[in-house]
Write a protein that holds these residues in place. Structure first.
Motif, PDB file in Angstrom:
ATOM      1  N   ASN A 203       0.833  -1.206   0.000  1.00 27.59           N
ATOM      2  CA  ASN A 203       0.000   0.000   0.000  1.00 27.59           C
ATOM      3  C   ASN A 203       0.866   1.253   0.000  1.00 27.59           C
ATOM      4  O   ASN A 203       0.624   2.203  -0.751  1.00 27.59           O
ATOM      5  CB  ASN A 203      -0.921   0.012   1.222  1.00 27.59           C
ATOM      6  CG  ASN A 203      -2.051  -0.980   1.116  1.00 27.59           C
ATOM      7  OD1 ASN A 203      -2.248  -1.621   0.086  1.00 27.59           O
ATOM      8  ND2 ASN A 203      -2.801  -1.130   2.199  1.00 27.59           N
ATOM      9  N   ASN A 221      -1.739   2.088  -8.999  1.00 27.52           N
ATOM     10  CA  ASN A 221      -2.819   1.796  -8.062  1.00 27.52           C
ATOM     11  C   ASN A 221      -2.664   0.376  -7.524  1.00 27.52           C
ATOM     12  O   ASN A 221      -1.774  -0.363  -7.948  1.00 27.52           O
ATOM     13  CB  ASN A 221      -4.178   1.937  -8.751  1.00 27.52           C
ATOM     14  CG  ASN A 221      -4.472   3.364  -9.155  1.00 27.52           C
ATOM     15  OD1 ASN A 221      -4.773   4.213  -8.315  1.00 27.52           O
ATOM     16  ND2 ASN A 221      -4.387   3.657 -10.455  1.00 27.52           N
ATOM     17  N   VAL A 276      -7.205   8.390 -11.887  1.00 26.15           N
ATOM     18  CA  VAL A 276      -7.117   7.589 -10.661  1.00 26.15           C
ATOM     19  C   VAL A 276      -5.694   7.084 -10.503  1.00 26.15           C
ATOM     20  O   VAL A 276      -5.195   6.309 -11.328  1.00 26.15           O
ATOM     21  CB  VAL A 276      -8.092   6.396 -10.708  1.00 26.15           C
ATOM     22  CG1 VAL A 276      -7.963   5.556  -9.438  1.00 26.15           C
ATOM     23  CG2 VAL A 276      -9.523   6.877 -10.887  1.00 26.15           C
ATOM     24  N   THR A 279      -4.346   4.964  -5.480  1.00 22.85           N
ATOM     25  CA  THR A 279      -5.542   4.452  -4.808  1.00 22.85           C
ATOM     26  C   THR A 279      -5.429   2.954  -4.551  1.00 22.85           C
ATOM     27  O   THR A 279      -4.867   2.212  -5.354  1.00 22.85           O
ATOM     28  CB  THR A 279      -6.784   4.731  -5.680  1.00 22.85           C
ATOM     29  OG1 THR A 279      -7.111   6.107  -5.600  1.00 22.85           O
ATOM     30  CG2 THR A 279      -7.990   3.915  -5.241  1.00 22.85           C
ATOM     31  N   LEU A 281      -8.001  -0.062  -4.127  1.00 24.92           N
ATOM     32  CA  LEU A 281      -9.417  -0.394  -4.342  1.00 24.92           C
ATOM     33  C   LEU A 281      -9.717  -1.741  -3.685  1.00 24.92           C
ATOM     34  O   LEU A 281      -9.158  -2.768  -4.055  1.00 24.92           O
ATOM     35  CB  LEU A 281      -9.694  -0.452  -5.839  1.00 24.92           C
ATOM     36  CG  LEU A 281     -11.106  -0.826  -6.299  1.00 24.92           C
ATOM     37  CD1 LEU A 281     -12.138   0.104  -5.674  1.00 24.92           C
ATOM     38  CD2 LEU A 281     -11.190  -0.770  -7.815  1.00 24.92           C
TER      39      LEU A 281
END
Length: 290
Positions: A203, A221, A276, A279, A281
């Motif tokens: 992350n 992402n 985007v 992020t 998800l």
């Protein structure tokens, strides 16, 4: 779907040796073979998916191919059977499939996998860092060996760095890197301490890479799956735990690989996710990702 857990959220007790093979699972997972319908959202895209032979990787390969992308599939030599089946499904969708085997715990292998994928695809637009390893511990932290740590950290973290480094030479403006995190980054299990730690690190790396690569027009992402029915589960979890696997989610069941693939399609699409980046998800069956 091809397969679902029952209403109690579990699967029959079963066991395989790592890394596990799809054909030995009961029931077989659903990768979207009969259900995924493409809409030309990735026409002309060239994607490399590590761990693309089975589980989430196979589902993403099928979805990408049906959306118009050509796909390179990374996998271990022991997973040749699964890799060939995934390649068959990609080619059945009218896309090019390139098989690029190799153990990603070695830096040189990571660079060779990228080189061979680019050669086979004619370039690279999307890198999916999906390959991962876990092994549920039966003892305490005192039982974790250097060999255990090496396998988990090198597969989950080192390989992500090496694959990204090797790919950047080929990724241009509008390219996308998609990493695979986990609900374990947010709700870590004590038996998966090392694995959960790598997912929390992914992350962080995703956010950092998004900041660094944004000026080059490369989006970064991650997808954080919850409990998903893949070969890694019977290969790395105590067999009796599979009987309640996924039952602790708000939806009361484990997910199928096909249910995760749409997130990867969205994040790879510049039309849908062009703004985007940075992020994570979550596709977790209702478990919170924050």
């Amino acid at each position: 779907m091809t397969a679902e857990s029952d209403s109690s959220g579990g699967f029959p007790a079963q066991h395989q040796q790592p890394p596990g093979l799809t054909g030995r699972m009961r029931p077989l997972p659903d990768h979207g073979e009969d259900s995924y319908v493409g809409h030309d959202r990735l026409t002309g895209v060239r994607a490399l998916i590590t761990g693309g032979d089975s589980g989430i990787g196979r589902a993403v390969a099928i979805a990408y191919a049906r959306e118009g992308a050509d796909v390179a599939i990374g996998y271990l030599d022991e997973e040749q059977e699964d890799a060939e089946e995934t390649a068959r499904l990609v080619e059945a969708a009218g896309a090019t499939a390139v098989l690029v085997p190799g153990d990603l715990t070695e830096e040189g292998t990571c660079r060779a996998v990228v080189r061979d994928a680019v050669r086979g695809l004619g370039g690279l637009d999307v890198l999916v860092n999906n390959a991962g390893f876990q092994m549920a511990r039966r003892g305490s932290i005192e039982d974790v060996t250097p060999e255990d740590l090496d396998r988990v950290l090198k597969t989950n973290l080192y390989a992500l760095v090496w694959m990204t480094q090797a790919s950047l030479e080929h990724l241009g403006y509008g390219a996308s890197i998609i990493n695979v995190s986990s609900i374990q980054a947010y709700q870590p299990s004590t038996s998966l301490l090392d694995y959960a730690s790598t997912k929390a690190a992914i992350n962080n790396m995703t956010v950092n890479l998004a900041a660094e690569l944004g000026e080059r027009g490369i989006r970064v992402n991650a997808v954080a799956p919850g409990p998903i029915w893949t070969p890694l589960q019977p290969a790395t979890q105590p067999s009796q735990k599979l009987e309640s696997f996924g039952a602790d989610t708000p939806l009361g069941r484990a997910g199928q690989p096909a249910e995760v693939a749409h997130a990867f399609v969205y994040l790879a699409s510049n039309h849908e996710a062009g703004y985007v980046s940075g992020t994570v998800l979550g596709v977790t069956g209702g478990k919170p990702v924050f």
